[in-house]
Design a protein around this motif. Structure first.
Motif, PDB file in Angstrom:
ATOM      1  N   ARG A   1       0.837  -1.209   0.000  1.00 17.15           N
ATOM      2  CA  ARG A   1       0.000   0.000   0.000  1.00 17.15           C
ATOM      3  C   ARG A   1       0.866   1.252   0.000  1.00 17.15           C
ATOM      4  NH1 ARG A   1      -5.639  -1.076   2.531  1.00 17.15           N
ATOM      5  NH2 ARG A   1      -6.203  -2.749   1.079  1.00 17.15           N
TER       6      ARG A   1
ATOM      7  N   LYS B   1       2.369   1.807  -3.372  1.00 16.55           N
ATOM      8  CA  LYS B   1       1.340   2.278  -4.292  1.00 16.55           C
ATOM      9  C   LYS B   1       1.021   3.756  -4.026  1.00 16.55           C
ATOM     10  CE  LYS B   1      -2.913   0.623  -6.432  1.00 16.55           C
ATOM     11  NZ  LYS B   1      -3.341   2.005  -6.666  1.00 16.55           N
ATOM     12  N   ARG B   2       1.002   4.112  -2.748  1.00 12.46           N
ATOM     13  CA  ARG B   2       0.722   5.501  -2.385  1.00 12.46           C
ATOM     14  C   ARG B   2       1.774   6.428  -3.008  1.00 12.46           C
ATOM     15  NH1 ARG B   2       0.240   6.693   3.946  1.00 12.46           N
ATOM     16  NH2 ARG B   2      -1.584   5.349   3.665  1.00 12.46           N
ATOM     17  N   GLU B   3       3.023   5.998  -2.915  1.00 16.35           N
ATOM     18  CA  GLU B   3       4.122   6.799  -3.465  1.00 16.35           C
ATOM     19  C   GLU B   3       3.955   6.969  -4.984  1.00 16.35           C
ATOM     20  OE1 GLU B   3       6.500   7.902  -1.375  1.00 16.35           O
ATOM     21  OE2 GLU B   3       7.919   8.784  -2.802  1.00 16.35           O
ATOM     22  N   THR B   4       3.589   5.863  -5.638  1.00 14.73           N
ATOM     23  CA  THR B   4       3.423   5.908  -7.097  1.00 14.73           C
ATOM     24  C   THR B   4       2.249   6.812  -7.478  1.00 14.73           C
ATOM     25  OG1 THR B   4       4.134   3.603  -7.144  1.00 14.73           O
ATOM     26  CG2 THR B   4       3.165   4.474  -9.163  1.00 14.73           C
ATOM     27  N   ASP B   5       1.126   6.648  -6.762  1.00 15.61           N
ATOM     28  CA  ASP B   5      -0.090   7.388  -7.108  1.00 15.61           C
ATOM     29  C   ASP B   5       0.015   8.868  -6.756  1.00 15.61           C
ATOM     30  OD1 ASP B   5      -1.027   4.988  -7.828  1.00 15.61           O
ATOM     31  OD2 ASP B   5      -2.457   4.747  -6.191  1.00 15.61           O
ATOM     32  N   GLU B   6       0.672   9.163  -5.637  1.00 10.22           N
ATOM     33  CA  GLU B   6       0.630  10.531  -5.134  1.00 10.22           C
ATOM     34  C   GLU B   6       1.956  11.275  -5.276  1.00 10.22           C
ATOM     35  OE1 GLU B   6      -0.866  10.243  -1.132  1.00 10.22           O
ATOM     36  OE2 GLU B   6      -2.395   8.801  -1.747  1.00 10.22           O
ATOM     37  N   ALA B   7       2.951  10.613  -5.918  1.00 11.03           N
ATOM     38  CA  ALA B   7       4.262  11.246  -6.106  1.00 11.03           C
ATOM     39  C   ALA B   7       4.757  11.894  -4.811  1.00 11.03           C
ATOM     40  CB  ALA B   7       4.209  12.271  -7.235  1.00 11.03           C
TER      41      ALA B   7
END
Lengths: 304, 304
Positions: free
Chosen positions: A155, A158-164
């Motif tokens: 998670r 994914k957060r890093e990828t989605d929210e830069a």
């Protein structure tokens, strides 16, 4: 045929298939392949990948109650980047050191997708190996460590990828991804547990596999399951929290059946902690959580 | 960085890298990855692939003069076809039986390209292991078996593809591809050879690697090299014949240095045959064939 059916087909042919590692004389041996798309989410460093790939194999040695001695790994990538390769090897060396084993090298190959294949070997102790098939109704169901760390890591990646994000989430995710293989705990449990495996496919699926191999059932008390604090930070409510802790998998903790009288000494000797989370019941009672059937569901390659 | 440079970089970090297999206590361990595009030409059956993948690792154990005990393999493919998987396992089981080792299973993974990663383990004998670094000027240069069979197989596979033959060439190619790992020969040579390796990268490259590790040179007498009869059927003249036998590689024969007095007893005891093909010379004299420098050229992944 998905991977699970294929493994069943393999097990029918081979006398040693079906446990976490094969046993030849006093030697325990196990091998695993991991690859970028399904096993190393964006943000996973090569150091973490090396740690995790070799750690997964060491965990299988731990699950047999054997002493891990050595590991090798194949490193395959589209190009050989010296820095990446060095970091991968550093991770592999460090996870071996963490369990008193030795990383002794491996092979390189060219592959479109970053892929690793790791193999670990170990020695059975005088107590012999622990398989999946000895659990008896009346034994306690126990687990090492805290659950859901890999799910929480995913998670965060994914957060890093989605929210830069600023990289903090991805650093934390890498930390969570670098589990300690429970070799010391497995050795402690070698002459105490009646059945054992590691939780690569998640707690729920592990219980079903142990139940099938031992011809028993399990009554899990979900309240007792030690959930990693990182899960609370990412879970969307209690049902999601249980999903991450019990179904996602890849935590590489040990799941075992331990006779009543052995629980206390085992708990004291397990460096990763040992928690009683339920009990072994008759096969007819199935695998339940809080009295309800616990679905045999986890992470299956090939069914995605 | 090509694979060879990457392996050099790895060797600098790891005490045990640089030989055909790593040594931990009395245990020898080695791992290899092979994949469809570069290692299994069209026409290679899954049975042959299983034999060859596991055989390559057993050959590395043989090259250390150790007794092969067990092997595992990862089988990765885009889909799990039960028939193909069964045939792969049958090949793996049979090559292990051919050298008195046991195939004990492995792992499955989903991968776009058919890929295998095999690992073999073995026990060092009381004679200890043979490394690449003990050859001395004056020793004889010896090889097991006949050379060029894999190169000939590749030509036959290609002929079938190009000319849409009746399948006879491809059957013959599969036969040639299923080499016998020289474990028995390696054990015979364990207390006789001063340096040894297997010929996965071809004779020429093997000689350069042995020369570097032992700090010697080699004078090869090409006339003495036993060339497999299948090579004569596909070679386009004498230069091509030597190219196939000495440069192509993947024959998995043993290349070793043997003191004069040990040659005769070793030859009598090697089931795969042992032929004297030259001698160990001073490092300053380099690696030569018929007195001419023998190029350090073979098959290198990553430079294609």
């Amino acid at each position: 045929m998905n991977e699970r059916d294929a493994l069943r087909a393999l097990a029918a042919d081979l006398p040693h298939a079906g446990d976490d590692a094969a046993v030849v004389g006093d030697t325990v041996i196990t091998t695993d392949m991991l690859h970028e798309r399904t096993d190393f989410p964006p943000g996973t460093t090569r150091y973490t990948a090396g740690w995790r790939a070799v750690g997964a194999s060491l965990s299988d040695v731990a699950a047999m109650g054997a002493r891990a001695t050595a590991a090798v790994a194949v490193y395959a990538d589209a190009a050989f980047d010296e820095e990446k390769l060095d970091r991968f090897v550093a991770g592999a060396v460090d996870v071996c050191e963490a369990v008193d084993a030795e990383y002794v090298g491996g092979d390189l190959d060219t592959h479109d997708e970053f892929t690793t294949a790791s193999t670990a070997v170990g020695d059975a102790t005088d107590a012999g190996v622990v398989t999946r098939s000895g659990a008896r109704p009346g034994d306690a169901l126990c687990v090492t460590g805290e659950w859901g760390r890999s799910a929480a890591a995913l998670r965060l990646f994914k957060r890093e990828t989605d929210e830069a994000g600023d990289g903090e989430a991805v650093e934390r995710a890498n930390d969570l991804f670098r589990f300690t293989p429970r070799v010391a705990d497995g050795l402690t449990l070698a002459d105490r547990a009646t059945a054992m495996m590691d939780s690569s496919d998640g707690l729920a699926r592990s219980l079903h596999q142990l139940a099938e191999a031992s011809e028993v059932g399990f009554a899990l008390d979900p309240e007792r399951l030690p959930v990693h604090p990182a899960v609370d930070a990412v879970a969307e409510g209690p049902a999601d929290r249980f999903e991450l802790a019990a179904h996602f998998g890849e935590d590489f903790e040990l799941v075992c059946a331990v006779p009543e009288e052995a629980i206390e000494p085992a708990r004291e000797a397990c460096p990763g902690g040992l928690t009683r989370v339920g009990r072994v019941v008759d096969a007819g009672d199935g695998v339940t959580a809080d009295g309800e059937p616990l679905p045999d569901r986890g992470y299956t390659h090939g069914s995605e």
